[in-house]
Design an enzyme around this catalytic site. Sequence first.
Site, PDB file in Angstrom:
ATOM      1  N   ASP A 182      44.485  39.307  45.083  1.00 57.62           N
ATOM      2  CA  ASP A 182      46.166  38.689  44.397  1.00 57.62           C
ATOM      3  C   ASP A 182      45.701  37.102  44.213  1.00 57.62           C
ATOM      4  O   ASP A 182      47.094  36.924  43.429  1.00 57.62           O
ATOM      5  CB  ASP A 182      47.007  38.329  45.932  1.00 57.62           C
ATOM      6  CG  ASP A 182      47.570  39.979  46.108  1.00 57.62           C
ATOM      7  OD1 ASP A 182      46.932  41.160  45.610  1.00 57.62           O
ATOM      8  OD2 ASP A 182      48.721  39.926  46.926  1.00 57.62           O
ATOM      9  N   VAL A 237      43.446  36.031  42.847  1.00 58.27           N
ATOM     10  CA  VAL A 237      42.483  36.133  40.998  1.00 58.27           C
ATOM     11  C   VAL A 237      43.550  36.009  40.199  1.00 58.27           C
ATOM     12  O   VAL A 237      44.481  36.222  39.015  1.00 58.27           O
ATOM     13  CB  VAL A 237      41.871  36.929  40.920  1.00 58.27           C
ATOM     14  CG1 VAL A 237      40.906  37.373  40.216  1.00 58.27           C
ATOM     15  CG2 VAL A 237      40.925  36.513  41.860  1.00 58.27           C
ATOM     16  N   THR A 238      44.772  36.928  40.804  1.00 53.22           N
ATOM     17  CA  THR A 238      45.860  37.486  39.704  1.00 53.22           C
ATOM     18  C   THR A 238      47.131  36.667  40.001  1.00 53.22           C
ATOM     19  O   THR A 238      47.193  36.325  37.962  1.00 53.22           O
ATOM     20  CB  THR A 238      46.637  38.589  40.489  1.00 53.22           C
ATOM     21  OG1 THR A 238      46.292  39.919  40.589  1.00 53.22           O
ATOM     22  CG2 THR A 238      48.494  39.353  39.879  1.00 53.22           C
ATOM     23  N   ASP A 268      42.273  38.787  34.114  1.00 56.50           N
ATOM     24  CA  ASP A 268      43.040  40.173  34.423  1.00 56.50           C
ATOM     25  C   ASP A 268      41.967  41.087  34.946  1.00 56.50           C
ATOM     26  O   ASP A 268      42.407  42.874  35.389  1.00 56.50           O
ATOM     27  CB  ASP A 268      43.573  40.602  33.129  1.00 56.50           C
ATOM     28  CG  ASP A 268      44.158  41.958  33.094  1.00 56.50           C
ATOM     29  OD1 ASP A 268      45.475  42.230  34.329  1.00 56.50           O
ATOM     30  OD2 ASP A 268      43.919  42.386  32.064  1.00 56.50           O
ATOM     31  N   ASP A 312      40.410  40.699  38.947  1.00 61.17           N
ATOM     32  CA  ASP A 312      41.466  41.009  40.120  1.00 61.17           C
ATOM     33  C   ASP A 312      41.358  42.510  40.243  1.00 61.17           C
ATOM     34  O   ASP A 312      41.112  43.190  41.845  1.00 61.17           O
ATOM     35  CB  ASP A 312      42.942  40.752  39.883  1.00 61.17           C
ATOM     36  CG  ASP A 312      43.308  41.820  39.209  1.00 61.17           C
ATOM     37  OD1 ASP A 312      42.997  42.126  38.338  1.00 61.17           O
ATOM     38  OD2 ASP A 312      44.867  41.032  38.552  1.00 61.17           O
ATOM     39  N   GLY A 313      41.058  43.411  39.662  1.00 58.74           N
ATOM     40  CA  GLY A 313      41.328  44.550  40.505  1.00 58.74           C
ATOM     41  C   GLY A 313      39.274  44.714  40.285  1.00 58.74           C
ATOM     42  O   GLY A 313      39.397  45.465  41.171  1.00 58.74           O
ATOM     43  N   THR A 318      45.328  48.019  47.439  1.00 60.42           N
ATOM     44  CA  THR A 318      46.621  47.898  47.667  1.00 60.42           C
ATOM     45  C   THR A 318      48.464  48.279  46.800  1.00 60.42           C
ATOM     46  O   THR A 318      47.956  48.207  45.525  1.00 60.42           O
ATOM     47  CB  THR A 318      47.524  47.063  49.284  1.00 60.42           C
ATOM     48  OG1 THR A 318      47.736  45.534  48.339  1.00 60.42           O
ATOM     49  CG2 THR A 318      46.280  46.474  49.971  1.00 60.42           C
ATOM     50  N   ASP A 349      49.847  42.867  40.258  1.00 62.77           N
ATOM     51  CA  ASP A 349      48.985  42.806  39.465  1.00 62.77           C
ATOM     52  C   ASP A 349      50.113  43.531  38.143  1.00 62.77           C
ATOM     53  O   ASP A 349      49.794  42.457  36.544  1.00 62.77           O
ATOM     54  CB  ASP A 349      47.790  44.080  39.316  1.00 62.77           C
ATOM     55  CG  ASP A 349      47.056  43.609  38.327  1.00 62.77           C
ATOM     56  OD1 ASP A 349      46.730  42.431  37.552  1.00 62.77           O
ATOM     57  OD2 ASP A 349      46.545  45.156  37.556  1.00 62.77           O
ATOM     58  N   ASP A 396      51.015  40.957  34.809  1.00 60.64           N
ATOM     59  CA  ASP A 396      50.015  41.119  32.799  1.00 60.64           C
ATOM     60  C   ASP A 396      51.643  41.090  31.879  1.00 60.64           C
ATOM     61  O   ASP A 396      51.135  40.482  31.527  1.00 60.64           O
ATOM     62  CB  ASP A 396      49.770  42.854  33.460  1.00 60.64           C
ATOM     63  CG  ASP A 396      48.553  42.790  33.848  1.00 60.64           C
ATOM     64  OD1 ASP A 396      47.857  41.645  33.940  1.00 60.64           O
ATOM     65  OD2 ASP A 396      48.079  44.165  34.273  1.00 60.64           O
TER      66      ASP A 396
END
Length: 215
Positions: free
Chosen positions: A45, A47-48, A83, A86-87, A97, A104, A108
């Site tokens: 989160d 990083v997002t 982008d 984070d994933g 989650t 995210d 985005d």
Amino acid sequence: MSRAEYLERWTALHGGVPATGLVGGWLTMAHTLAGPLVRLRVGPDGVTLLGLGVALAALWPASVGGRAALAVAVVVTVAGVLDNLDGAVAVMTGRVTRRGAVLDAVCDRLADAAFVGCLWLLGAPGWLVVAGGAVAWLHEYLRARAAAGGMSEVGVVSVSERPTRIVVTVMFALGAGIYPGAGERWALAGAAAWLVVGLVGFTQVALVVRRRLTG
């Protein structure tokens, strides 16, 4: 988590989309860059939100224009890398989650608005920017509603996925920065590319959704 394990897990989470070709190369880069973040225990989160902050930061050099458009290209590229990180961090740490997926997706969409907004600040017509951004949002909304309606897989990797939007923004921002005297024309062409590619991608997704959910 090894690269092979990461790619396998990513494929499973994305409805069986194969992690090959350009997708595989991009994911390999994300896996490599995410390694230090995982070791530092940085959460997905975080990083997002960092990626969204960087995307919004691109608006400032875009408002300056001229050679500053080169900075737009650099900042948008960094935002695009974040982008994907984070994933990657979520998968590699087992912290995928539903709440993180919603965060995210929202970030985005806001970042997409910032990217196309950069083209407007660089001189693209407002109506064209709004049209290109709206089609991109419809593309993602259609896929989200299809998933809510029972389509469990991605369906199709269209020509207007988010990496394409990032690449288009970077390319035309570079053009505007390298040729500042024609910056507005580069921005206009970039916004037009958002719209045209977006319409093609939306059509691709719509056709697949129609086939998958018919009946």
